[in-house]
Design a protein around this motif. Structure first.
Motif, PDB file in Angstrom:
ATOM      1  N   GLY A 480       0.291   3.723  23.474  1.00  0.00           N
ATOM      2  CA  GLY A 480       0.939   4.929  23.938  1.00  0.00           C
ATOM      3  C   GLY A 480      -0.499   5.744  24.500  1.00  0.00           C
ATOM      4  N   SER A 481      -1.517   5.275  23.259  1.00  0.00           N
ATOM      5  CA  SER A 481      -2.738   6.862  23.524  1.00  0.00           C
ATOM      6  C   SER A 481      -3.616   6.038  23.257  1.00  0.00           C
ATOM      7  N   VAL A 482      -3.776   4.978  22.210  1.00  0.00           N
ATOM      8  CA  VAL A 482      -5.630   4.287  21.455  1.00  0.00           C
ATOM      9  C   VAL A 482      -5.423   3.000  21.107  1.00  0.00           C
ATOM     10  N   VAL A 483      -5.863   2.180  21.062  1.00  0.00           N
ATOM     11  CA  VAL A 483      -6.283   0.730  20.795  1.00  0.00           C
ATOM     12  C   VAL A 483      -7.180   0.777  19.707  1.00  0.00           C
ATOM     13  N   ASN A 484      -7.425   0.806  18.310  1.00  0.00           N
ATOM     14  CA  ASN A 484      -8.012   0.855  17.601  1.00  0.00           C
ATOM     15  C   ASN A 484      -8.469  -0.780  16.764  1.00  0.00           C
ATOM     16  N   VAL A 485      -7.384  -1.221  16.349  1.00  0.00           N
ATOM     17  CA  VAL A 485      -7.308  -2.136  15.024  1.00  0.00           C
ATOM     18  C   VAL A 485      -6.617  -2.805  16.368  1.00  0.00           C
ATOM     19  N   GLU A 487      -6.587  -7.610  14.855  1.00  0.00           N
ATOM     20  CA  GLU A 487      -6.267  -8.908  13.954  1.00  0.00           C
ATOM     21  C   GLU A 487      -5.040  -9.929  14.392  1.00  0.00           C
ATOM     22  N   ALA A 488      -6.164 -10.850  14.716  1.00  0.00           N
ATOM     23  CA  ALA A 488      -4.945 -12.614  14.844  1.00  0.00           C
ATOM     24  C   ALA A 488      -5.385 -13.221  13.530  1.00  0.00           C
ATOM     25  N   HIS A 489      -3.827 -13.594  13.892  1.00  0.00           N
ATOM     26  CA  HIS A 489      -3.356 -14.589  12.836  1.00  0.00           C
ATOM     27  C   HIS A 489      -4.655 -15.738  13.067  1.00  0.00           C
ATOM     28  N   PRO A 490      -4.753 -15.703  11.340  1.00  0.00           N
ATOM     29  CA  PRO A 490      -5.607 -17.363  11.499  1.00  0.00           C
ATOM     30  C   PRO A 490      -5.235 -18.561  11.797  1.00  0.00           C
ATOM     31  N   HIS A 491      -3.601 -18.705  12.363  1.00  0.00           N
ATOM     32  CA  HIS A 491      -3.201 -20.146  12.663  1.00  0.00           C
ATOM     33  C   HIS A 491      -2.641 -19.988  13.667  1.00  0.00           C
ATOM     34  N   LEU A 492      -1.927 -19.136  14.081  1.00  0.00           N
ATOM     35  CA  LEU A 492      -0.906 -18.864  15.052  1.00  0.00           C
ATOM     36  C   LEU A 492      -1.478 -18.029  16.246  1.00  0.00           C
ATOM     37  N   PRO A 493      -0.926 -18.335  17.210  1.00  0.00           N
ATOM     38  CA  PRO A 493      -1.532 -17.329  18.122  1.00  0.00           C
ATOM     39  C   PRO A 493      -0.742 -16.150  18.937  1.00  0.00           C
ATOM     40  N   LEU A 494      -1.159 -15.859  17.243  1.00  0.00           N
ATOM     41  CA  LEU A 494      -0.156 -14.593  17.074  1.00  0.00           C
ATOM     42  C   LEU A 494      -1.261 -13.290  16.878  1.00  0.00           C
ATOM     43  N   VAL A 495      -1.438 -11.947  18.009  1.00  0.00           N
ATOM     44  CA  VAL A 495      -2.343 -11.107  17.255  1.00  0.00           C
ATOM     45  C   VAL A 495      -1.971  -9.579  17.370  1.00  0.00           C
ATOM     46  N   ALA A 496      -2.461  -9.166  16.476  1.00  0.00           N
ATOM     47  CA  ALA A 496      -1.310  -7.754  15.491  1.00  0.00           C
ATOM     48  C   ALA A 496      -2.793  -6.599  16.331  1.00  0.00           C
ATOM     49  N   VAL A 497      -1.723  -5.922  17.030  1.00  0.00           N
ATOM     50  CA  VAL A 497      -3.195  -4.379  17.417  1.00  0.00           C
ATOM     51  C   VAL A 497      -2.239  -3.152  17.140  1.00  0.00           C
ATOM     52  N   SER A 498      -3.124  -2.071  16.558  1.00  0.00           N
ATOM     53  CA  SER A 498      -2.611  -1.521  16.520  1.00  0.00           C
ATOM     54  C   SER A 498      -3.143   0.150  16.786  1.00  0.00           C
ATOM     55  N   GLY A 499      -2.546   1.422  16.540  1.00  0.00           N
ATOM     56  CA  GLY A 499      -3.621   2.636  17.282  1.00  0.00           C
ATOM     57  C   GLY A 499      -3.184   3.779  16.835  1.00  0.00           C
ATOM     58  N   ILE A 500      -2.891   5.140  17.869  1.00  0.00           N
ATOM     59  CA  ILE A 500      -2.254   6.247  17.313  1.00  0.00           C
ATOM     60  C   ILE A 500      -1.080   6.221  17.309  1.00  0.00           C
ATOM     61  N   ASP A 501      -0.539   5.350  18.026  1.00  0.00           N
ATOM     62  CA  ASP A 501       0.966   5.291  17.530  1.00  0.00           C
ATOM     63  C   ASP A 501       1.526   4.638  16.372  1.00  0.00           C
ATOM     64  N   THR A 502       2.845   4.986  15.935  1.00  0.00           N
ATOM     65  CA  THR A 502       3.061   4.797  14.677  1.00  0.00           C
ATOM     66  C   THR A 502       4.076   3.188  13.987  1.00  0.00           C
ATOM     67  N   THR A 503       3.910   2.445  15.383  1.00  0.00           N
ATOM     68  CA  THR A 503       3.790   0.822  15.547  1.00  0.00           C
ATOM     69  C   THR A 503       3.074   0.285  15.496  1.00  0.00           C
ATOM     70  N   VAL A 504       3.325  -1.017  15.220  1.00  0.00           N
ATOM     71  CA  VAL A 504       2.489  -2.880  15.078  1.00  0.00           C
ATOM     72  C   VAL A 504       2.972  -3.107  16.626  1.00  0.00           C
ATOM     73  N   LYS A 505       1.875  -3.352  17.230  1.00  0.00           N
ATOM     74  CA  LYS A 505       2.638  -4.575  18.079  1.00  0.00           C
ATOM     75  C   LYS A 505       2.202  -6.156  18.096  1.00  0.00           C
ATOM     76  N   LEU A 506       3.045  -6.986  18.472  1.00  0.00           N
ATOM     77  CA  LEU A 506       2.199  -7.972  18.345  1.00  0.00           C
ATOM     78  C   LEU A 506       1.942  -8.652  19.668  1.00  0.00           C
ATOM     79  N   PHE A 507       1.506  -9.482  19.840  1.00  0.00           N
ATOM     80  CA  PHE A 507       0.600 -10.129  20.709  1.00  0.00           C
ATOM     81  C   PHE A 507       1.315 -11.852  20.865  1.00  0.00           C
ATOM     82  N   GLY A 508       1.897 -12.613  21.613  1.00  0.00           N
ATOM     83  CA  GLY A 508       1.604 -13.908  21.740  1.00  0.00           C
ATOM     84  C   GLY A 508       1.498 -14.562  23.101  1.00  0.00           C
ATOM     85  N   PRO A 509       1.867 -15.695  23.293  1.00  0.00           N
ATOM     86  CA  PRO A 509       1.962 -16.296  24.202  1.00  0.00           C
ATOM     87  C   PRO A 509       3.221 -16.396  25.330  1.00  0.00           C
ATOM     88  N   ALA A 510       2.542 -15.973  26.359  1.00  0.00           N
ATOM     89  CA  ALA A 510       3.629 -15.893  27.125  1.00  0.00           C
ATOM     90  C   ALA A 510       4.478 -16.420  27.785  1.00  0.00           C
TER      91      ALA A 510
END
Length: 563
Positions: A480-485, A487-510
């Protein structure tokens, strides 16, 4: 969630089983690479207003070969997330199974599980390195399906070797050794097998000491003897531990000779500043070395772009360094084609204004002083008195640091002199479009062959570029504000993202069109980011926002503004 794979058929001979395993691994890597070429979409959000972290999430790392996700942040807790094997409609269902109240008195900046163990190492703004081991905790309380550990239950070691805010950890292959980098201008190598007492001031000498604050460190598992450090300097510094030895004079309290310090073998730099940078304020916020080849390095410059380097490249001649920001690779003719700037440079929109860095530095200084005063007035946590060997208060460490500041300054001057003549390697590529001004952002690679370069942005987006061409691959709304971090999963098409928000977002294939991709609006986003880098900072407004955020959170300096 543990799975066991029979990697070798017992009926097969070694000569036939090993090639089969290699072929299988290659197939998996090719499959993962092909999946990552597809659009990504948000597949899960870890935490909400009533569950999860209560402050900015500054630290993300995958552990146990991707089985666990470790997160930490301004609320001074570490959370361990595991993929839920139960019934769920989500493709990547995660639940928080462990919460550790670390006892840190400042925002957690980095957290990693030490390999082949249940220990988790954390570093924070309170200048401490803490080692927790939930496997050794004797008691716990249950709430909301999570297991909570207090600092006295989980902490097994508190290290106060650093005299400044500790920013990053780099783990080694084993469970006992790791490196930390801090704003006290040092890199320290910790070995948990060798006990010492920080209270008695007999900490091992730093592995590296430079003349400016440090906030980034990177090494590749393929070349662990080399590591790169960076911070409040226009250069990244490559050190080779094969040249490292004990600095005996420093251990005796005497400034070492330039020949006695750990050897800096190369510097990474640019031929000129970015279009938005002010002279004298250039610095690097994040660095990452590629895990697939062991020689490529990405460095994110504040108020500029992300640059790609190679430790295999030869330093350019001085006459070549004045030709442009990105130079052709001078490693070999074989690599020149893939690193030619004609294919790898992504141009940033031009502008005529520069960021008012002087005003920003004033803001940072006031924030830091205010945070330090707040930390000094906070009570000491309960487990301090129970720590073996380390029963001194953190403030006492600061006082001791002031007493020998003169000798440290002398050592800083010596080491600055020893690195000022180190040859400079210039970048192979430049990746632009994101805005890196407000916070200290990481940078990372993505893909089994490190095919992509990823970085966060002040506009809350995650930028993904193709490494081979420098072209923008995607822009994803990650915060919602700034992305800082990232980190991609070592084997799955999964990416963890975090920043100013208190939550962690996970991204995968659409599954269909990506709901969180902003690539179709890329030109406008990049133009706004270019203008944001040159917009003067409203000192009064920014400081008021900072004070309000600190009062609302109820704890120290906002880690999202990780200066």
């Amino acid at each position: 969630m543990t799975t066991h794979h029979h990697l070798v058929d017992e009926t097969s001979s070694p000569s036939t089983s090993v090639p089969s395993l290699t072929l299988s691994a290659r197939r998996k890597r090719r499959l993962l690479s092909s999946v990552l070429q597809r659009p990504l979409d948000r597949v899960n959000v870890l935490g909400d207003d009533h569950y999860g972290h209560t402050g900015c999430v500054n630290a993300l790392s995958w552990a146990r070969d991707g089985e666990l996700l470790i997160s930490g942040g301004d609320d001074t807790t570490v959370r361990v997330w595991r993929m839920d094997s139960g019934e769920s409609s989500q493709d990547y269902p995660f639940k928080c199974e462990t919460v550790i109240r670390t006892g840190h008195r400042g925002n957690i900046f980095n957290a990693h599980m030490l390999p082949h163990s249940s220990r988790i190492a954390t570093v924070a703004a309170d200048r401490q390195v803490r080692i927790c081991d939930v496997g050794a905790a004797a008691h716990s309380t249950r709430y909301n399906g999570e297991t909570e550990y207090t600092s006295s239950q989980a902490n097994v070691k508190v290290l106060r070797c650093h005299s400044g805010r500790v920013k990053r950890i780099v783990t080694e292959e084993g469970p006992d050794m790791f490196l930390t980098v801090a704003e006290d201008k040092t890199v320290r190598q910790h070995d948990l097998r060798v006990p010492h007492s920080c209270a008695l001031d007999n900490c091992p000498a730093p592995l590296v000491r430079l003349g400016h604050e440090l906030n980034a460190i990177a090494l590749s598992p393929l070349t662990p003897y080399q590591f790169v450090v960076a911070g409040e300097s226009p250069y990244g510094y490559l050190f080779d531990r094969r040249h490292a030895g004990r600095i005996l004079k420093e251990e005796w309290g005497m400034p070492p000779n330039s020949d006695d310090v750990t050897t800096c073998v190369r510097r990474f730099g640019r031929a000129g500043r970015g279009p938005r940078e002010s002279g004298g304020y250039e610095h690097i916020t994040g660095a990452k070395m590629a895990s697939s080849n062991g020689h490529e390095l990405c460095a994110a410059y504040s108020s500029d772009a992300v640059y790609l380097y190679s430790t295999r490249d030869d330093p350019a001649e001085e006459s070549l360094s004045r030709g442009g920001t990105v130079l052709p690779s001078n490693h070999s003719s074989a690599s020149s084609a893939r690193s030619s700037p004609a294919h790898s440079v992504s141009n940033d929109p031009s502008a005529i204004h520069r960021t008012n860095r002087e005003m920003e530095e004033d803001i940072v200084r006031l924030m830091t002083e205010d945070s330090a005063m707040g930390d000094a007035n906070e009570p000491m946590d309960e487990d301090m008195e129970d720590d073996e060997e380390d029963d001194d208060d953190g403030d006492e460490d600061a006082d001791e640091g002031d007493e020998d500041s003169d000798s440290r300054d002398e050592m800083d001057d010596v080491h600055v002199a020893s690195t000022s003549t180190v040859p400079i390697i210039y970048p192979r590529a430049r990746f632009a479009g994101a805005c890196n001004v407000e916070t200290v952002k990481d940078v990372n690679f993505l893909g089994p062959e490190d095919e992509y370069v990823v970085s966060g942005s002040d506009d809350g987006n995650l930028f993904i570029w193709r490494k081979s061409t420098g072209q923008l691959h995607d822009i994803l709304e990650g915060d919602g504000s700034v992305v800082n971090v990232i980190e991609a999963h070592p084997h799955l098409p999964l990416v963890a993202v975090s920043g100013i928000d208190t939550t962690v977002k996970l991204f995968g294939p659409a599954r269909g069109p990506s709901q969180f991709s902003r690539l179709t609006n890329a030109e406008n986003i990049m133009q706004r980011n270019s203008e944001a880098r040159s917009r003067p900072i409203n000192f009064a407004s920014l400081f008021l926002q900072y004070q309000l955020a600190r009062h609302t959170a109820g704890f120290g300096h906002c880690g999202g503004c990780r200066r």
